[in-house]
Write a protein that holds these residues in place. Structure first.
Motif, PDB file in Angstrom:
ATOM      1  N   ASP A   1       0.863  -1.180   0.000  1.00 22.51           N
ATOM      2  CA  ASP A   1       0.000   0.000   0.000  1.00 22.51           C
ATOM      3  C   ASP A   1       0.905   1.237   0.000  1.00 22.51           C
ATOM      4  OD1 ASP A   1      -1.977   1.870   0.299  1.00 22.51           O
ATOM      5  OD2 ASP A   1      -2.694   1.159   2.244  1.00 22.51           O
TER       6      ASP A   1
ATOM      7  N   GLY B   1      -0.027   5.023   2.217  1.00 22.91           N
ATOM      8  CA  GLY B   1      -1.193   4.408   2.856  1.00 22.91           C
ATOM      9  C   GLY B   1      -2.021   5.291   3.745  1.00 22.91           C
TER      10      GLY B   1
ATOM     11  N   ILE C   1       2.945  -1.093   4.262  1.00 17.30           N
ATOM     12  CA  ILE C   1       2.586   0.286   3.955  1.00 17.30           C
ATOM     13  C   ILE C   1       3.852   1.117   3.789  1.00 17.30           C
ATOM     14  CG2 ILE C   1       1.349   2.346   4.755  1.00 17.30           C
ATOM     15  CD1 ILE C   1      -0.274   0.505   6.602  1.00 17.30           C
TER      16      ILE C   1
ATOM     17  N   CYS D   1      -0.989   4.823  10.994  1.00 17.06           N
ATOM     18  CA  CYS D   1      -1.038   3.507  10.346  1.00 17.06           C
ATOM     19  C   CYS D   1      -0.789   2.397  11.358  1.00 17.06           C
ATOM     20  CB  CYS D   1       0.000   3.424   9.218  1.00 17.06           C
ATOM     21  SG  CYS D   1      -0.432   4.341   7.728  1.00 17.06           S
ATOM     22  N   ARG D   2       0.192   2.583  12.210  1.00 17.14           N
ATOM     23  CA  ARG D   2       0.492   1.552  13.217  1.00 17.14           C
ATOM     24  C   ARG D   2      -0.673   1.371  14.181  1.00 17.14           C
ATOM     25  NH1 ARG D   2       5.554   4.602  13.120  1.00 17.14           N
ATOM     26  NH2 ARG D   2       7.036   3.467  11.798  1.00 17.14           N
TER      27      ARG D   2
ATOM     28  N   VAL E   1       4.931  -1.236   8.534  1.00 17.77           N
ATOM     29  CA  VAL E   1       4.965   0.160   8.087  1.00 17.77           C
ATOM     30  C   VAL E   1       6.399   0.568   7.768  1.00 17.77           C
ATOM     31  CG1 VAL E   1       4.438   2.549   8.686  1.00 17.77           C
ATOM     32  CG2 VAL E   1       2.928   0.709   9.476  1.00 17.77           C
TER      33      VAL E   1
ATOM     34  N   ASN F   1      -4.012   2.142  13.458  1.00 17.67           N
ATOM     35  CA  ASN F   1      -5.219   1.682  12.769  1.00 17.67           C
ATOM     36  C   ASN F   1      -5.067   0.324  12.110  1.00 17.67           C
ATOM     37  OD1 ASN F   1      -6.862   3.965  13.321  1.00 17.67           O
ATOM     38  ND2 ASN F   1      -5.829   5.132  11.705  1.00 17.67           N
TER      39      ASN F   1
ATOM     40  N   GLY G   1      -3.913   4.526   7.340  1.00 17.84           N
ATOM     41  CA  GLY G   1      -4.001   3.086   7.561  1.00 17.84           C
ATOM     42  C   GLY G   1      -5.394   2.510   7.485  1.00 17.84           C
TER      43      GLY G   1
ATOM     44  N   ALA H   1      -5.490  -0.144   4.681  1.00 17.39           N
ATOM     45  CA  ALA H   1      -4.736  -1.323   5.116  1.00 17.39           C
ATOM     46  C   ALA H   1      -5.520  -2.131   6.145  1.00 17.39           C
ATOM     47  CB  ALA H   1      -3.392  -0.896   5.690  1.00 17.39           C
ATOM     48  N   ARG H   2      -6.214  -1.448   7.036  1.00 22.29           N
ATOM     49  CA  ARG H   2      -7.020  -2.144   8.054  1.00 22.29           C
ATOM     50  C   ARG H   2      -8.075  -3.025   7.388  1.00 22.29           C
ATOM     51  NH1 ARG H   2     -11.811  -1.207  10.194  1.00 22.29           N
ATOM     52  NH2 ARG H   2     -12.012   0.838   9.189  1.00 22.29           N
TER      53      ARG H   2
END
Length: 285
Positions: free
Chosen positions: A68, A71, A89, A100-101, A109, A103, A74, A77-78
């Motif tokens: 992704d 991203g 990501i 991102c980390r 990442v 979600n 996130g 990605a989730r």
């Protein structure tokens, strides 16, 4: 020690994500797909979910290894992880990498630009969801070719500038991205074939009016305050007006007025200057 500059981009993202999460329950700044939906803030989440459904229709119906690229926070990605895909990501912003980390804790990442990405393929999918425009045109697709597995795909959804894109030095033209003619030429020069392509400009363009509506609400509030100050505290109004002219150039004041008080950033202007494409590409046999 040099003076530290304010990270206005991170502040803007933080505020934008907080507002969208308050409104929709998700940290998703993507355009929506408005086919069959009334264009109101209340329908933003439904439009964004319709967009994601259309995007995911271009993915394999089996678990895949997905990169992704850009991203966001996130959210995509989730959803990919929930479908059983393996996700990595690439995101350059420390603020977005943190989101991102939070979600998508099951994703790996990479906090870097795609240009600096040194992760190892092969990936079944290289995914650009409104991130392709931020990557140099001569690098985005060509780098993916070295990362794809045999039979792998590039799935790309983004905004491009039409041939007649009218750049205005004073007033910001809504939209952006790479010129679509240059993108077509770059694509034609690479060993890639187009598996599918859909022009969804008309269905995504109303998204800009949702954003503009928020700014107009802010503008209305500031206009009311300005009017009250002018009527009841004219000396304070004059002082603030002078300060604003000192801090902001005429160009910046014109853009601020456009953002807060006009509706020139609308679906018609967006569609006249931009084309939004959703595509699936594969290495040519």
């Amino acid at each position: 020690m040099g003076r530290k500059h304010l990270d206005t981009r991170a502040i803007g993202l933080d505020i934008g994500l907080a507002f969208v999460k308050w409104l929709t329950g998700a940290e998703n700044l993507h355009y929506g797909y408005w086919q069959g939906l009334e264009v109101t803030a209340a329908n933003l989440r439904a439009a964004q979910e319709a967009y994601t459904d259309r995007l995911f229709a271009l993915l394999p119906d089996r678990p895949a290894r997905i990169l992704d690229i850009g991203g966001g926070a996130g959210e995509t990605a989730r959803k990919l992880l929930a479908l059983g895909h393996e996700v990595e990501i690439v995101v350059p912003s420390p603020f977005l990498a943190e989101r991102c980390r939070a979600n998508a804790p099951g994703a790996r990442v990479h906090e870097c630009t795609f240009q600096a990405f040194t992760g190892q393929g092969p990936f079944d999918i290289c995914l650009f969801s409104e991130s392709f425009q931020y990557i140099p045109l001569d690098l985005g697709l060509s780098k993916c070719l070295g990362l794809l597995a045999g039979g792998g795909r590039i799935v790309l959804a983004d905004c491009f500038r039409r041939k007649g894109f009218k750049r205005d030095a004073i007033r910001a033209t809504v939209g952006g991205g790479h010129p679509v003619t240059r993108f077509r030429a770059t694509l034609a020069a690479l060993p890639l074939e187009v598996l599918s392509e859909e022009d969804i400009t008309g269905q995504t363009a109303p998204s800009v009016e949702i954003e503009q509506g928020l700014y107009n609400v802010l503008g209305y509030g500031l206009t009311r305050v300005d009017g009250e100050l002018q009527a009841r505290r004219p000396w304070l109004h004059r002082g603030l007006s002078r300060a604003l002219r000192l801090v902001l150039s005429a160009r910046k004041r014109a853009r601020l007025h456009q953002r807060l008080n006009e509706q020139s950033r609308n679906r018609a202007t967006f569609a006249a200057n931009n084309v939004y494409l959703m595509m699936a590409l594969r290495r040519r046999a």
